[in-house]
Motif scaffolding. Structure first.
Motif, mmCIF file in Angstrom:
data_model
loop_
_atom_site.group_PDB
_atom_site.id
_atom_site.type_symbol
_atom_site.label_atom_id
_atom_site.label_comp_id
_atom_site.label_asym_id
_atom_site.label_seq_id
_atom_site.Cartn_x
_atom_site.Cartn_y
_atom_site.Cartn_z
ATOM 1 N N MET A 120 0.915 12.625 -9.269
ATOM 2 C CA MET A 120 0.191 13.888 -9.149
ATOM 3 C C MET A 120 1.118 15.088 -9.401
ATOM 4 O O MET A 120 0.651 16.164 -9.756
ATOM 5 C CB MET A 120 -0.434 14.006 -7.761
ATOM 6 N N LEU A 121 2.415 14.895 -9.207
ATOM 7 C CA LEU A 121 3.373 15.988 -9.378
ATOM 8 C C LEU A 121 3.932 15.959 -10.798
ATOM 9 O O LEU A 121 5.119 15.704 -11.021
ATOM 10 C CB LEU A 121 4.502 15.866 -8.340
ATOM 11 N N ARG A 122 3.069 16.230 -11.769
ATOM 12 C CA ARG A 122 3.469 16.114 -13.173
ATOM 13 C C ARG A 122 3.718 17.467 -13.838
ATOM 14 O O ARG A 122 4.085 17.509 -15.006
ATOM 15 C CB ARG A 122 2.378 15.368 -13.959
ATOM 16 N N ARG A 123 3.486 18.564 -13.115
ATOM 17 C CA ARG A 123 3.757 19.883 -13.691
ATOM 18 C C ARG A 123 5.264 20.054 -13.864
ATOM 19 O O ARG A 123 6.054 19.516 -13.099
ATOM 20 C CB ARG A 123 3.188 20.987 -12.806
ATOM 21 N N ASP A 180 7.227 21.166 -10.869
ATOM 22 C CA ASP A 180 7.287 20.242 -9.734
ATOM 23 C C ASP A 180 8.613 19.499 -9.667
ATOM 24 O O ASP A 180 9.056 19.087 -8.596
ATOM 25 C CB ASP A 180 6.143 19.227 -9.815
ATOM 26 N N LYS A 181 9.262 19.313 -10.802
ATOM 27 C CA LYS A 181 10.495 18.539 -10.866
ATOM 28 C C LYS A 181 11.716 19.334 -10.410
ATOM 29 O O LYS A 181 12.794 18.775 -10.229
ATOM 30 C CB LYS A 181 10.723 18.052 -12.304
ATOM 31 N N LEU A 182 11.553 20.636 -10.233
ATOM 32 C CA LEU A 182 12.685 21.506 -9.923
ATOM 33 C C LEU A 182 13.015 21.527 -8.437
ATOM 34 O O LEU A 182 12.260 21.032 -7.608
ATOM 35 C CB LEU A 182 12.378 22.933 -10.401
ATOM 36 N N GLY A 183 14.169 22.129 -8.133
ATOM 37 C CA GLY A 183 14.524 22.390 -6.751
ATOM 38 C C GLY A 183 13.633 23.489 -6.198
ATOM 39 O O GLY A 183 12.787 24.032 -6.907
ATOM 40 N N TYR A 200 10.430 20.972 -5.218
ATOM 41 C CA TYR A 200 9.351 21.956 -5.221
ATOM 42 C C TYR A 200 7.984 21.276 -5.192
ATOM 43 O O TYR A 200 7.065 21.730 -4.506
ATOM 44 C CB TYR A 200 9.449 22.858 -6.449
ATOM 45 N N GLY A 201 7.848 20.180 -5.920
ATOM 46 C CA GLY A 201 6.574 19.465 -5.950
ATOM 47 C C GLY A 201 6.122 19.014 -4.569
ATOM 48 O O GLY A 201 4.948 19.125 -4.217
ATOM 49 N N TYR A 202 7.071 18.510 -3.766
ATOM 50 C CA TYR A 202 6.724 18.030 -2.437
ATOM 51 C C TYR A 202 6.538 19.164 -1.430
ATOM 52 O O TYR A 202 5.775 19.021 -0.476
ATOM 53 C CB TYR A 202 7.813 17.085 -1.926
ATOM 54 N N LEU A 203 7.232 20.281 -1.636
ATOM 55 C CA LEU A 203 7.220 21.355 -0.648
ATOM 56 C C LEU A 203 6.208 22.458 -0.936
ATOM 57 O O LEU A 203 5.906 23.263 -0.045
ATOM 58 C CB LEU A 203 8.618 21.977 -0.536
ATOM 59 N N ILE A 215 0.843 -1.210 0.000
ATOM 60 C CA ILE A 215 0.000 0.000 0.000
ATOM 61 C C ILE A 215 0.874 1.255 0.000
ATOM 62 O O ILE A 215 0.614 2.214 -0.744
ATOM 63 C CB ILE A 215 -0.944 0.007 1.213
ATOM 64 N N GLU A 216 1.919 1.268 0.819
ATOM 65 C CA GLU A 216 2.816 2.424 0.891
ATOM 66 C C GLU A 216 3.510 2.662 -0.444
ATOM 67 O O GLU A 216 3.689 3.807 -0.869
ATOM 68 C CB GLU A 216 3.856 2.212 1.991
ATOM 69 N N ARG A 217 3.877 1.586 -1.125
ATOM 70 C CA ARG A 217 4.533 1.717 -2.434
ATOM 71 C C ARG A 217 3.558 2.294 -3.455
ATOM 72 O O ARG A 217 3.919 3.145 -4.269
ATOM 73 C CB ARG A 217 5.028 0.346 -2.902
ATOM 74 N N PHE A 218 2.315 1.825 -3.403
ATOM 75 C CA PHE A 218 1.267 2.365 -4.282
ATOM 76 C C PHE A 218 1.086 3.862 -4.048
ATOM 77 O O PHE A 218 1.007 4.648 -4.992
ATOM 78 C CB PHE A 218 -0.065 1.648 -4.020
ATOM 79 N N GLU A 219 1.010 4.249 -2.780
ATOM 80 C CA GLU A 219 0.767 5.649 -2.437
ATOM 81 C C GLU A 219 1.927 6.543 -2.861
ATOM 82 O O GLU A 219 1.710 7.684 -3.289
ATOM 83 C CB GLU A 219 0.516 5.774 -0.930
ATOM 84 N N ASP A 220 3.154 6.056 -2.743
ATOM 85 C CA ASP A 220 4.315 6.832 -3.178
ATOM 86 C C ASP A 220 4.256 7.118 -4.678
ATOM 87 O O ASP A 220 4.504 8.242 -5.127
ATOM 88 C CB ASP A 220 5.609 6.077 -2.849
ATOM 89 N N VAL A 221 3.917 6.079 -5.452
ATOM 90 C CA VAL A 221 3.837 6.240 -6.904
ATOM 91 C C VAL A 221 2.660 7.138 -7.283
ATOM 92 O O VAL A 221 2.764 7.973 -8.190
ATOM 93 C CB VAL A 221 3.710 4.862 -7.594
ATOM 94 N N GLU A 222 1.536 6.984 -6.581
ATOM 95 C CA GLU A 222 0.367 7.806 -6.854
ATOM 96 C C GLU A 222 0.657 9.282 -6.578
ATOM 97 O O GLU A 222 0.260 10.165 -7.358
ATOM 98 C CB GLU A 222 -0.811 7.343 -6.002
ATOM 99 N N LEU A 223 1.366 9.559 -5.475
ATOM 100 C CA LEU A 223 1.720 10.937 -5.150
ATOM 101 C C LEU A 223 2.644 11.520 -6.199
ATOM 102 O O LEU A 223 2.463 12.651 -6.648
ATOM 103 C CB LEU A 223 2.382 11.000 -3.771
#
Length: 207
Positions: free
Chosen positions: A74-77, A80-83, A145-148, A63-71
């Motif tokens: 979502m960060l496809r802009r 989002d990939k930048l620092g 940036y995507g996570y923060l 489940i945790e692996r699924f959620e990591d990939v799903e999150l």
């Protein structure tokens, strides 16, 4: 390609794309393997080869692996990939808010360290008695940036003040601004409707 590294920036950009494709391929294969092992786990429990606790742990990891990939999906802009660049400013409240701003700074520095991001403090203004008035932190790494970006805004802390001799409850505020760290080759589009022009004149001499 023999001339692949002649253009360093273009090569690095291409390598980032390859790395991202590898992530999705590896993630699919990893999840497929975990799901198959989970299916077999039910049969192993019946045969006594695996305990129910071990099966629950396998399920939780899947489940945790699924959620990591799903999150990550979502960060496809593009940004989002930048620092990221974090700026923390203490709000009204003097020492209380300055101490809260320092707590936030430590929290984000530890989070970045835990997730393998490289950080550097670009600018720091110490508080008058304790804590900090403001700090600017540069965060380097994939999807920083995507996570923060969701942390952007005003953060509030309600606690019994350690700086108050009467131990009264205090509310502290600190503002956090998160910005993407743009590359040199990033394309920035400014729409005409976003431009506001103002003409100002001096009301007296020497203006």
């Amino acid at each position: 390609m023999p001339n692949f590294w002649d253009d360093q920036k273009a090569a690095e950009k291409q390598m980032r794309k390859v790395k991202e494709l590898h992530y999705w391929i590896d993630s699919y294969e990893d999840i497929e393997k975990m799901v198959n092992e989970l299916k077999l786990g039910f049969d192993f429990v019946k045969e006594g080869l695996v305990t129910e606790q071990e099966l629950d742990e396998m399920y939780q990891k899947t489940i945790e692996r699924f959620e990591d990939v799903e999150l990550r999906n979502m960060l496809r802009r593009e940004e989002d990939k930048l620092g990221a660049v974090l700026k923390i400013n203490s709000g009204a409240g003097g020492t209380e808010s300055q101490d809260w701003a320092q707590m936030l700074m430590r929290m984000y520095l530890r989070w970045c360290e835990k997730h393998g991001y490289k950080t550097s403090i670009v600018h720091l203004v110490e508080g008058d008695e304790a804590g900090i008035k403001s700090v600017t932190i540069q965060v380097e790494g994939d999807l920083a940036y995507g996570y923060l970006k969701s942390e952007n805004g005003v953060h509030r802390l309600v606690r019994v003040s350690p700086f108050d001799a009467n131990a009264r409850r205090q509310t502290s505020f600190a503002a956090l601004e998160v910005m993407p760290e743009l590359d040199d080759d990033s394309e920035i589009e400014i729409r005409p409707e976003d431009i506001e022009m103002q003409a100002c004149r001096s009301s007296g001499a020497g203006g």
